[in-house]
Write an enzyme that holds these catalytic residues in place. Structure first.
Site: not given
Ligand code: 5RP
Length: 221
Positions: A30, A96, A103
């Protein structure tokens, strides 16, 4: 730089200071992790890293971090990753970027899982969407079974790093532990983006120009 981006950088740089020479390090996915990678690399430590996505792997290699195949890794000293939502009781929503299955696996392998977020990610209670990774085999029947829990939407053109179908659960959350169990129990669900507090060692929040470190459940927002 916009405030949230600045706060992501602040949190990422503070987390990079938690890593020590000789450690094995799990790297999340991310935009917050994208700030963490150069902040870690610039410290010049001798590290072995495991990446949760091809995107992270390539960014990490670009800044000179040594990446190992995760399938051969039994244990990590620390893992650092972002989150979409952090509740005061320490529950998280992640995924996201559609990489939540990897993860969670990397977080569970680490002695210490550190979450890095900007202050917009702190929420009074978790809410939809909750990302899901589903097997493409039997997809229609999996979605039909999930509908008993709440509406599910497929993210167009999105797959996980392992080719899984990424969807979002858009129903109520209520008790996250109950929902986590219910989603996991549906045949065809590979994993969901609800992460329990017991997986999390520490949350580093960028707030304004400061990094605040807190234990899961110690939230005051
Ligand atoms: C990806 C994730 C990310 O850690 C999460 O969406 C947060 O993203 P960002 O640091 O871009 O806000 O879970 O699968």
């Amino acid at each position: 730089m916009e405030t949230a981006e600045h706060e992501k950088r602040i949190a990422a740089e503070a987390a990079a200071e938690l890593v020590e020479d000789g450690m094995s390090v799990g790297l999340g996915t991310g935009s917050t992790v994208a700030f963490f990678l150069p902040a870690l690399a610039v410290r010049g430590l001798d590290l072995r890293c495991a990446a949760t996505s091809p995107r992270t792997e390539s960014l990490a290699r670009e800044v000179g971090l040594r990446i190992e195949r995760f399938s051969a890794v039994e244990h990590l000293d620390i893992a650092v990753d972002g989150a979409d939502q952090v509740a005061p009781d320490g529950w998280l929503v992640k995924g996201g970027g559609g990489a939540h299955t990897r993860e969670k696996l990397v977080a569970a392998t680490a002695d210490r899982f550190v979450v890095i977020v900007d202050s917009t990610k702190l929420v009074p209670a978790l809410h939809a969407p909750v990302p899901l990774e589903l097997l493409s085999f039997g997809l229609a029947s999996t979605v039909r079974r999930l509908a008993a829990l709440g509406p599910v939407e497929r993210r167009t053109g999105r797959t996980s790093p392992d080719g899984g179908v990424i969807c979002d659960y858009r129903g109520p959350i209520g008790d996250p532990r109950w929902l986590a169990g219910a989603l996991r129990a549906v045949a065809g669900v590979v994993d969901h983006g609800l992460f329990p507090p017991e997986l999390v060692a520490e949350i580093v929040v960028g707030r304004g120009s400061r990094a605040e470190r807190m234990r899961p459940g110690g939230g005051r927002w």
